[in-house]
Design an enzyme around this catalytic site. Structure first.
Site, short mmCIF file in Angstrom:
data_model
loop_
_atom_site.label_atom_id
_atom_site.label_comp_id
_atom_site.label_asym_id
_atom_site.label_seq_id
_atom_site.Cartn_x
_atom_site.Cartn_y
_atom_site.Cartn_z
N GLY A 140 0.82 -1.22 0.00
CA GLY A 140 0.00 0.00 0.00
C GLY A 140 0.84 1.26 0.00
O GLY A 140 0.56 2.22 0.72
N LYS A 165 5.03 22.07 -10.78
CA LYS A 165 6.42 21.84 -11.21
C LYS A 165 6.52 22.07 -12.71
O LYS A 165 5.76 21.47 -13.48
CB LYS A 165 6.82 20.40 -10.86
CG LYS A 165 8.19 19.99 -11.40
CD LYS A 165 8.53 18.54 -11.06
CE LYS A 165 9.78 18.09 -11.78
NZ LYS A 165 10.05 16.65 -11.67
N GLU A 225 15.22 12.13 -12.66
CA GLU A 225 14.22 12.77 -13.53
C GLU A 225 12.80 12.41 -13.11
O GLU A 225 11.87 12.49 -13.90
CB GLU A 225 14.47 12.42 -15.01
CG GLU A 225 15.66 13.15 -15.62
CD GLU A 225 15.35 14.59 -16.05
OE1 GLU A 225 14.20 15.04 -15.92
OE2 GLU A 225 16.29 15.27 -16.53
#
Ligand code: FAD
Length: 496
Positions: free
Chosen positions: A13, A78, A336
């Protein structure tokens, strides 16, 4: 009689488990019987807070309301990643999510830009990218007329809770407990059931291994091997710590190189996520801890936690009736922010080829081939950042001098010889991404297309000036990132 529902068991989870639960419940819910098993004692990895724009398409599949998601989880926007000290100390470039310049059918923007640079007519590459300039200026807006390509910074713990609430509302059953054993069918080798420490037995038709680096199902029980990429990407540890925000959140992740790796700074509305990634052959845990603590701003909210990881991929993401997602299936270090994306593409592919009528070898083979291709291309993109450097330290010298994968060597050769970059069918990263990082890391092509030589100075100058002026004008009309968040999606405190 109604056909029997397919019983799906999700082991774990964390972000992977709850994303799987939420999307399967929403998209295929009436056809499935879904159970998720997790152990609060074991907990989750607690990192994974920076995303890429593909997250938005997946959120649409989940039916998430952006404002609700952002204010509940304290998320921020972002526009890219600021790479600092990567090519050498004092250097900085932004890999933004935007398109750079304008392309023509004969050649992409870099050919014009390189010619204009040679003639002294052009500015920096980033001057011609909207997202780049908005990030630099700390500005942001979205909405019906929003044109910026963006992703989110999110709080991993709150995100999992948010997804859990949606999955449970969709009828998912959650079981708390520690998986102690995995029962296999002796004949087919498929998983029959998970057996918990308290003796509960959870049977299923399809099992999703979301147990993180433990890979309890795909690795331990089914014995699927792991291809190690540590020679190319030798960072293998991270220390993570959360701090109080000391100023407005910027709309980008910071990735700051140090002598044996890099550190991240991810600004959320209610706190900042910080971490130091390093190669243990080049930096001790104590030195890494000291380095992280001296670099953080703001009061610490938790003690730094050590995470050991291994870069590479599971030889098969899908084996029998088990599919591994995220860390259980493979991991390329977080430079990244690609892991959450890989969970989402894995789930999308699974839903497109869902084995309602049993497992088909051809479907499994195709799924595995696609999983391999996408993670290998991401691996190449990450190696690129490390390989093209001019830093003096032993870690960086090793990265510069190492032999790189053929697939990356071919790409670098093409760029050096002709300034061409491309996005192949399995590539996540677009041409503009390759360009920003290739140029950002200091690589200059030896040749480029000569079509720009046909353009006289004044025309070339005017075209670039117009491009830049339009971008600057659009950026100046945007509010600051912090002001936009305050208005659009202010954090709901957990008590609220
Ligand atoms: P976990 O969070 O580890 O969850 C595993 C689950 O399995 C837990 O619920 C646990 O309790 C359960 N479990 C394990 N064993 C048992 C058992 N025996 N019985 C019952 N339950 C069990 N990704 C990004 O996209 N962006 C980032 O910026 C980013 N940064 C990262 C930084 C670091 C240093 C690392 C290591 C990873 C980063 N990632 C990032 C990856 C990201 O953290 C993961 O993709 C994401 O958190 C999903 O993890 P997971 O759900 O697979 O595993």
């Amino acid at each position: 009689m109604e056909p029997r529902k397919t019983r799906v068991v999700i082991a774990g989870g964390g972000t992977a488990g709850w994303l799987a639960a939420a999307v399967l419940a929403r998209q295929l819910g009436p056809l499935l019987d879904i159970v998720l098993v997790e152990s609060e004692d074991i907990g989750t990895i607690g990192v994974g807070e920076s995303t890429i724009p593909t997250v938005r398409a997946f959120h649409a599949l989940l039916g998430l309301d952006e404002r609700e998601f952002m204010s509940t989880t304290g998320a921020t926007f972002k526009l890219g990643i600021s790479f600092e000290n990567w090519a050498h100390d004092g250097d900085r470039y932004i890999h933004s999510f935007g398109d750079v310049g304008k392309s023509t059918w004969m050649g992409d923007f870099q050919h014009f830009w390189l010619e204009a640079r040679r003639r002294g007519l052009a500015g920096e590459l980033g001057d011609y990218c909207f997202e780049h300039q908005a990030a630099l200026d700390d500005r942001f807006a979205t909405g019906p007329n929003g044109k910026l390509n963006y992703a989110y910074h999110l709080d991993a713990g709150r995100y999992a809770h948010f997804l859990r609430a949606r999955a449970e509302a969709g009828g998912l059953k959650r079981v708390e407990g520690r998986i102690a054993k995995v029962d296999l069918d002796a004949e087919s080798g498929h998983i029959e059931a998970l057996v918990l420490a308290d003796g509960q037995r959870i049977e299923g038709d399809l099992f999703l291994d979301c147990t993180g680096f433990r890979a309890l199902l795909i690795g331990e029980a089914l014995g699927v091997g792991f291809e190690d990429w540590g020679d190319w990407l030798p960072t293998n540890r991270a220390l993570a710590v959360q701090t109080v925000s000391t100023g407005p959140a910027v709309p980008y992740t910071r990735a700051i190189a140090h002598d044996a790796g890099w550190r991240w700074r991810i600004p959320l509305q209610h706190r900042v996520g910080n971490g130091l990634v390093y190669a243990s052959d080049f930096l001790s845990d104590d030195e890494a801890r000291a380095r992280l603590l001296e670099s953080i701003e703001g009061e610490r909210l938790i003690e730094p936690g050590l995470i050991r990881f291994r870069t590479g991929r599971r030889m098969k993401a899908w084996q029998g009736n088990c599919i591994a997602l995220s860390l259980a299936g493979g991991f390329v270090e977080p430079l990244e922010s690609t892991s959450i994306h890989l969970i989402m593409t894995g789930l999308t592919r699974l839903m497109q080829a869902f084995p309602f009528d049993g497992v088909s070898p051809a479907v499994v083979a195709r799924y595995n081939e696609q999983s391999r291709g996408e993670i290998e291309r991401i691996r190449d993109f990450i190696i690129l950042h490390y390989h093209l450097n001019d830093r003096p330290e032993p870690f960086w010298r090793r990265q510069r001098e190492m032999a790189i994968p053929d697939s990356l060597a071919e790409r670098l050769g093409l760029f050096v010889e002709s300034a061409q970059a491309y996005q192949g069918p399995e590539d996540l990263f677009r041409v503009s991404s390759w360009l920003q990082v290739l140029f950002g890391q200091g690589l200059t092509p030896a040749r480029y297309h000569q079509l720009a030589r046909l353009i006289p100075d004044d025309q070339l100058r005017q075209a670039l000036t117009d491009l830049k002026t339009n971008i600057d004008r659009a950026v100046s009309r945007l509010p600051t990132h912090q002001a936009f968040i305050q208005d659009y999606c202010p954090e709901k405190t957990e008590a609220a």
